[in-house]
Enzyme design. Structure first.
Site, short mmCIF file in Angstrom:
data_model
loop_
_atom_site.label_atom_id
_atom_site.label_comp_id
_atom_site.label_asym_id
_atom_site.label_seq_id
_atom_site.Cartn_x
_atom_site.Cartn_y
_atom_site.Cartn_z
N SER A 82 38.79 -12.26 32.58
CA SER A 82 39.93 -11.27 31.97
C SER A 82 41.10 -10.85 33.00
O SER A 82 42.13 -10.05 32.68
CB SER A 82 39.02 -9.63 32.00
N LYS A 85 44.15 -11.63 30.97
CA LYS A 85 44.89 -10.50 30.17
C LYS A 85 46.12 -10.18 30.96
O LYS A 85 47.11 -9.84 29.95
CB LYS A 85 44.01 -9.23 30.67
N TYR A 191 38.03 -0.28 27.29
CA TYR A 191 38.20 -1.70 27.26
C TYR A 191 37.69 -2.64 26.12
O TYR A 191 36.56 -2.25 25.45
CB TYR A 191 37.40 -2.06 28.79
#
Length: 409
Positions: A82, A85, A191
């Protein structure tokens, strides 16, 4: 014997003191990481600290995998999950800078499936989910702030319950627009798959794969030569193997084999990178969008949006796990209410002995971490490679590393 004026002597003393502090700081960070992985039985850790212009610390400790005993180095490659991201967010915002996307336009303007989205509105007595049409169109801003209602089941009880009730399962990395939203867009922070869809949006609008868009517009201009969704065969020896925490507390090494090319490039996770490469991305943020030399990756006003609260009174960053083998409960800043910008978690109060208020951060599920401190003009990455996410040993290691970095600066 040197003949120095009082002013020259004073300047020399200041310079020597700064050099000595730097040497002590480097040694101290080395000790923290070396002793930390030994005491906490963490297989490997690679770290880097930098200002907006230069590296101030580099360190690599432990081994690439248990069988070979090959030591990790500063250019060892990690699956950063992640941490992808933030790069995906920057890619989408480049398209905003170019006028090809708007933060507040309905996503359905570009992805028609989003006009058909439904929202979970409870359950019938039989256990069947009650769905209704979404009232608020999902926008790019919702995606970038994780307020879209698209949720990972790993940290969403609602999503886990829905999957069990319907017999469906959405794995990390999947993009499924017809899976309902867990709440009306803009009403909560949770999330989830928002960045996955941000990446798909970038592909649709640009006409490029996410890999090619990243390389052309972010990675190559910043000199991030080891960051990609693909690991070439020539780089496999530098790839750090992942471990998983077992019920007895030990870490078990996962099979070491070359990663297969993904079926699709996922904006929510999937990049491989090095600590040094990721620092180049963070330096760009510290320089308000300026890359190497005069290259402008993002407009300064866009970076200002990325690095300021975009969720109003909502809080961000705290997650209750539904899959303990994948992640522990997430609360990296106990007692504080953190915020979210357009791609980053933002702490509203300083960390004790660490980063300033207004710093930016997030992480990857295999315990790769970073933070960017605009006030102190410091950024840092600490990369490990084991599950579960925010394992207590990984969090303790991060905290010790951070405090040592600030004590040395």
């Amino acid at each position: 014997m040197l003949n120095l004026t009082r002013r020259e002597f004073s300047q020399a003393a200041v310079a020597f003191g700064a050099m000595a502090r730097g040497l002590r700081g480097a040694t101290s960070i080395d000790d923290t990481l070396r002793l930390g992985i030994e005491r906490r039985k963490i297989p490997a850790a690679v770290a880097m600290v930098s200002t907006g212009g230069k590296s101030t610390y580099q360190g690599a400790f432990g081994t690439r995998d248990a069988a070979s005993g090959v030591k990790v180095t500063q250019d060892s490659i990690f699956a950063i999950a992640s941490m992808t991201k933030a790069i995906t967010s920057a890619a989408a915002l480049q398209l905003v800078d170019q006028g090809k996307l708007k933060l507040d336009e309905p996503l359905s303007n570009h992805i028609p499936e989003f006009a058909k989205l439904q929202v979970l509105d409870g359950y019938e007595s039989s256990g069947k989910p009650i769905l209704r049409p979404v009232r608020t169109p999902v926008t790019l801003k919702h995606l970038l702030t994780h307020t879209s209602g698209l949720c990972y089941d790993t940290w969403s009880e609602d999503m886990m319950k829905y999957e069990k009730a319907t017999g469906t399962s959405v794995s990390l990395g999947a993009v499924a627009p017809l899976i309902p939203l867990m709440f009306e867009p803009g009403t909560r922070w949770q999330y989830g798959y928002s960045a996955d869809w941000t990446g798909r949006l970038v592909e649709i609008v640009s006409g490029l794969t996410l890999e090619r868009f990243f390389q052309r517009n972010i990675l190559e201009p910043l000199g991030m030569k080891d960051t990609s969704f693909l690991v070439p065969a020539a780089n496999f020896d530098r790839l750090v193997t992942r471990y998983e925490r077992q019920p007895d507390g030990t870490l078990k090494q996962q099979p070491r084999e070359p990663p297969k090319p993904p079926a699709a490039f996922n904006g929510g996770g999937g990049l491989y990178s090095t600590a040094g490469d990721y620092v180049k991305f963070m330096q760009m943020i510290l320089r308000r969008g300026r890359g190497n030399g005069s290259t402008q990756i993002l407009q300064p006003k866009t970076v200002d949006l990325m690095t300021s609260n975009q969720i109003g009174a909502l809080g961000a960053g705290k997650l209750k796990t539904q899959r303990p083998a994948v992640s522990s409960d997430v609360d990296v800043h106990p007692g504080a209410i953190d915020k979210w910008g357009l791609g980053f978690l933002i702490n509203t109060v300083p960390y004790e002995g660490g980063r300033s208020a207004g710093s930016l951060a997030w992480a990857g599920v295999a315990n790769t971490f970073y933070w960017i401190d605009p006030k102190r003009q410091i950024c840092a990455a600490l990369m490990m490679q084991f599950l579960p996410f925010v394992d207590k040993e990984a969090v303790a290691m991060l905290s010790e590393f951070e405090k040592t970095v600030y004590a040395a600066s």
